[in-house]
Design a protein around this motif. Structure first.
Motif, PDB file in Angstrom:
ATOM      1  N   LEU A  58      -9.328  -2.821  -3.575  1.00  0.00           N
ATOM      2  CA  LEU A  58      -7.978  -1.746  -3.633  1.00  0.00           C
ATOM      3  C   LEU A  58      -7.748  -1.226  -5.007  1.00  0.00           C
ATOM      4  O   LEU A  58      -8.219  -2.108  -6.093  1.00  0.00           O
ATOM      5  CB  LEU A  58      -6.914  -2.653  -3.163  1.00  0.00           C
ATOM      6  CG  LEU A  58      -6.544  -3.928  -3.329  1.00  0.00           C
ATOM      7  CD1 LEU A  58      -5.969  -4.034  -4.762  1.00  0.00           C
ATOM      8  CD2 LEU A  58      -5.552  -4.467  -2.256  1.00  0.00           C
ATOM      9  N   CYS A  98       6.729   1.102  -6.005  1.00  0.00           N
ATOM     10  CA  CYS A  98       5.838   2.138  -5.137  1.00  0.00           C
ATOM     11  C   CYS A  98       7.035   3.344  -4.992  1.00  0.00           C
ATOM     12  O   CYS A  98       6.356   4.334  -5.467  1.00  0.00           O
ATOM     13  CB  CYS A  98       5.678   1.621  -3.789  1.00  0.00           C
ATOM     14  SG  CYS A  98       4.962   2.812  -2.695  1.00  0.00           S
ATOM     15  N   LYS A 111       1.309   5.564   0.260  1.00  0.00           N
ATOM     16  CA  LYS A 111       0.470   6.617   0.686  1.00  0.00           C
ATOM     17  C   LYS A 111      -0.576   7.033   0.032  1.00  0.00           C
ATOM     18  O   LYS A 111      -1.656   7.650   0.713  1.00  0.00           O
ATOM     19  CB  LYS A 111       1.626   7.629   1.209  1.00  0.00           C
ATOM     20  CG  LYS A 111       1.161   8.546   2.485  1.00  0.00           C
ATOM     21  CD  LYS A 111       2.531   9.309   2.818  1.00  0.00           C
ATOM     22  CE  LYS A 111       2.167  10.337   3.862  1.00  0.00           C
ATOM     23  NZ  LYS A 111       3.323  11.102   4.274  1.00  0.00           N
ATOM     24  N   ASP A 126       5.636   7.473  -4.790  1.00  0.00           N
ATOM     25  CA  ASP A 126       5.141   7.161  -3.745  1.00  0.00           C
ATOM     26  C   ASP A 126       5.605   6.548  -2.337  1.00  0.00           C
ATOM     27  O   ASP A 126       6.902   6.378  -2.620  1.00  0.00           O
ATOM     28  CB  ASP A 126       3.910   6.127  -3.985  1.00  0.00           C
ATOM     29  CG  ASP A 126       2.410   6.066  -3.418  1.00  0.00           C
ATOM     30  OD1 ASP A 126       2.495   6.927  -2.367  1.00  0.00           O
ATOM     31  OD2 ASP A 126       1.700   5.295  -3.897  1.00  0.00           O
ATOM     32  N   ARG A 160      -0.193  -6.384   7.136  1.00  0.00           N
ATOM     33  CA  ARG A 160      -1.638  -6.690   7.178  1.00  0.00           C
ATOM     34  C   ARG A 160      -1.761  -8.155   7.053  1.00  0.00           C
ATOM     35  O   ARG A 160      -1.083  -9.124   6.626  1.00  0.00           O
ATOM     36  CB  ARG A 160      -2.474  -6.134   5.854  1.00  0.00           C
ATOM     37  CG  ARG A 160      -2.263  -4.713   6.200  1.00  0.00           C
ATOM     38  CD  ARG A 160      -3.101  -4.213   4.841  1.00  0.00           C
ATOM     39  NE  ARG A 160      -3.258  -2.544   4.782  1.00  0.00           N
ATOM     40  CZ  ARG A 160      -4.253  -1.982   5.454  1.00  0.00           C
ATOM     41  NH1 ARG A 160      -5.089  -2.632   5.697  1.00  0.00           N
ATOM     42  NH2 ARG A 160      -4.145  -0.601   5.413  1.00  0.00           N
ATOM     43  N   TRP A 175      -2.252   0.680  -4.681  1.00  0.00           N
ATOM     44  CA  TRP A 175      -1.425  -0.812  -4.251  1.00  0.00           C
ATOM     45  C   TRP A 175      -0.433  -1.176  -5.223  1.00  0.00           C
ATOM     46  O   TRP A 175      -1.033  -1.317  -6.521  1.00  0.00           O
ATOM     47  CB  TRP A 175      -2.485  -1.738  -3.815  1.00  0.00           C
ATOM     48  CG  TRP A 175      -3.107  -1.489  -2.311  1.00  0.00           C
ATOM     49  CD1 TRP A 175      -4.154  -0.373  -2.229  1.00  0.00           C
ATOM     50  CD2 TRP A 175      -2.982  -1.913  -1.117  1.00  0.00           C
ATOM     51  NE1 TRP A 175      -4.614  -0.343  -0.991  1.00  0.00           N
ATOM     52  CE2 TRP A 175      -3.916  -1.338  -0.178  1.00  0.00           C
ATOM     53  CE3 TRP A 175      -2.323  -3.083  -0.757  1.00  0.00           C
ATOM     54  CZ2 TRP A 175      -4.095  -1.533   1.202  1.00  0.00           C
ATOM     55  CZ3 TRP A 175      -2.316  -3.456   0.732  1.00  0.00           C
ATOM     56  CH2 TRP A 175      -3.182  -2.551   1.477  1.00  0.00           C
ATOM     57  N   SER A 206       2.044  -0.082   4.103  1.00  0.00           N
ATOM     58  CA  SER A 206       1.574  -1.555   4.696  1.00  0.00           C
ATOM     59  C   SER A 206       1.929  -2.246   3.439  1.00  0.00           C
ATOM     60  O   SER A 206       2.053  -2.214   2.119  1.00  0.00           O
ATOM     61  CB  SER A 206       0.097  -1.575   5.253  1.00  0.00           C
ATOM     62  OG  SER A 206      -0.632  -1.589   4.269  1.00  0.00           O
ATOM     63  N   PHE A 207       1.722  -3.670   3.792  1.00  0.00           N
ATOM     64  CA  PHE A 207       1.643  -4.558   2.861  1.00  0.00           C
ATOM     65  C   PHE A 207       0.921  -5.843   3.220  1.00  0.00           C
ATOM     66  O   PHE A 207       0.895  -6.095   4.469  1.00  0.00           O
ATOM     67  CB  PHE A 207       3.107  -5.004   2.367  1.00  0.00           C
ATOM     68  CG  PHE A 207       3.841  -5.989   3.352  1.00  0.00           C
ATOM     69  CD1 PHE A 207       4.304  -5.439   4.389  1.00  0.00           C
ATOM     70  CD2 PHE A 207       3.798  -7.209   3.386  1.00  0.00           C
ATOM     71  CE1 PHE A 207       5.092  -6.048   5.376  1.00  0.00           C
ATOM     72  CE2 PHE A 207       4.810  -7.967   4.228  1.00  0.00           C
ATOM     73  CZ  PHE A 207       5.255  -7.479   5.387  1.00  0.00           C
ATOM     74  N   GLY A 239      -2.705   5.663  -1.436  1.00  0.00           N
ATOM     75  CA  GLY A 239      -3.913   5.033  -1.756  1.00  0.00           C
ATOM     76  C   GLY A 239      -3.731   3.980  -2.684  1.00  0.00           C
ATOM     77  O   GLY A 239      -4.633   2.902  -2.888  1.00  0.00           O
ATOM     78  N   GLU A 283       0.695  -1.146  -0.135  1.00  0.00           N
ATOM     79  CA  GLU A 283       0.117  -0.021   0.149  1.00  0.00           C
ATOM     80  C   GLU A 283       0.891   1.202   0.227  1.00  0.00           C
ATOM     81  O   GLU A 283       1.789   1.348   0.722  1.00  0.00           O
ATOM     82  CB  GLU A 283      -0.817   0.062   1.367  1.00  0.00           C
ATOM     83  CG  GLU A 283      -1.659   1.084   1.256  1.00  0.00           C
ATOM     84  CD  GLU A 283      -2.591   1.397   2.788  1.00  0.00           C
ATOM     85  OE1 GLU A 283      -3.480   2.150   2.894  1.00  0.00           O
ATOM     86  OE2 GLU A 283      -1.975   0.670   3.854  1.00  0.00           O
TER      87      GLU A 283
END
Ligand code: THU
Length: 236
Positions: free
Chosen positions: A96, A57, A28, A62, A89, A32, A66-67, A30, A26
């Protein structure tokens, strides 16, 4: 990018049993970023899902936050988690927004596009940006070089483009263009040449040099006697 449940079928793992490895990171923003395992016949050149997805990312301007990963091995996870303070996560969110690596204006001449892409390179150590355009059956996929605190875990622009394409389910590549505006003579490193031989033997690599000249090469001319062995395929 199609569906998230297809990700486990995208990994390229001809040399191991880790064929279903995938993750999503994820950003920042938004968005993925998908990642799958992309092996190489020279094993140390293999890119693991989290490694590549984090670089993808970062290369999009970006920040990873999280992942979620489904991987046989948690190779280097502690490094990435502590480096970017990532939350791990336990489940993938129901919906997503997946990063899609195909350039929308891919028909446009890449020199102009490279001017827009070059500032996305993440080069805190070298200040030497590189951009790559990978022409695939599905369109053009971009990559820039990404440097992280551990130098050996950075990814060259060429390898990031290949990782992004494979992680989007694309495995057929026709041509690669490389731009290194600060280089006198743009030229893929030895490791990238081995990766190019894995993915696009017989195909064209177009090198765009600092003085705006272009040279065109076949992958096997860039790496004669590339490492290969019929012993290494996993016959499971
Ligand atoms: N680099 C590339 O991205 N591609 C190449 O073909 C050569 C080198 C990058 C890696 C690193 O971020 C920087 O250039 C200096 O080595």
């Amino acid at each position: 990018m199609k569906k998230i449940n297809q990700l486990e079928t995208y990994s390229y793992s001809p040399y191991s049993d880790h064929s279903g490895d995938w993750c999503v990171v994820e950003g920042k923003s938004g968005l993925w970023y998908p990642g799958v395992r992309v092996e190489n016949i020279s094993f140390p050149l293999t890119i693991t899902p989290l490694h590549g997805a984090i670089c993808s990312c970062l290369a999009n301007g970006d920040q990873p936050v999280s992942f979620y990963a489904e991987t046989d091995t948690n190779e280097l996870h502690p490094y990435w988690i502590s480096e970017y303070n990532l939350q791990e996560r336990k489940a993938v969110p129901e919906t997503l927004d997946l990063f899609h690596p195909i350039l929308e204006n891919g028909q446009q001449k890449s020199l102009q596009l490279s001017e827009a892409l070059i500032p996305k390179a993440v080069t805190p150590h070298s200040d030497f940006p590189v951009a790559a355009f990978l022409y695939t059956d599905d369109g053009v996929v971009t990559g820039v070089n990404v440097e992280v605190s551990s130098w050996s875990l950075g990814l060259c622009a060429e390898r990031l483009a290949i990782f992004r394409a494979v992680s989007a389910g694309i495995q057929s590549f026709n041509k690669l263009e490389v731009y290194a505006p600060k280089g006198d003579f743009s030229s893929p490193c030895g490791a990238c040449r081995q990766v190019l031989m894995e993915w696009m033997p017989g195909k064209t690599v177009e090198l765009h040099h600092g003085d705006l000249t272009v040279s065109t090469h076949k992958t096997e001319h860039l790496l004669p006697f590339a490492f290969s062995s019929s012993q290494l395929k996993n016959e499971h």
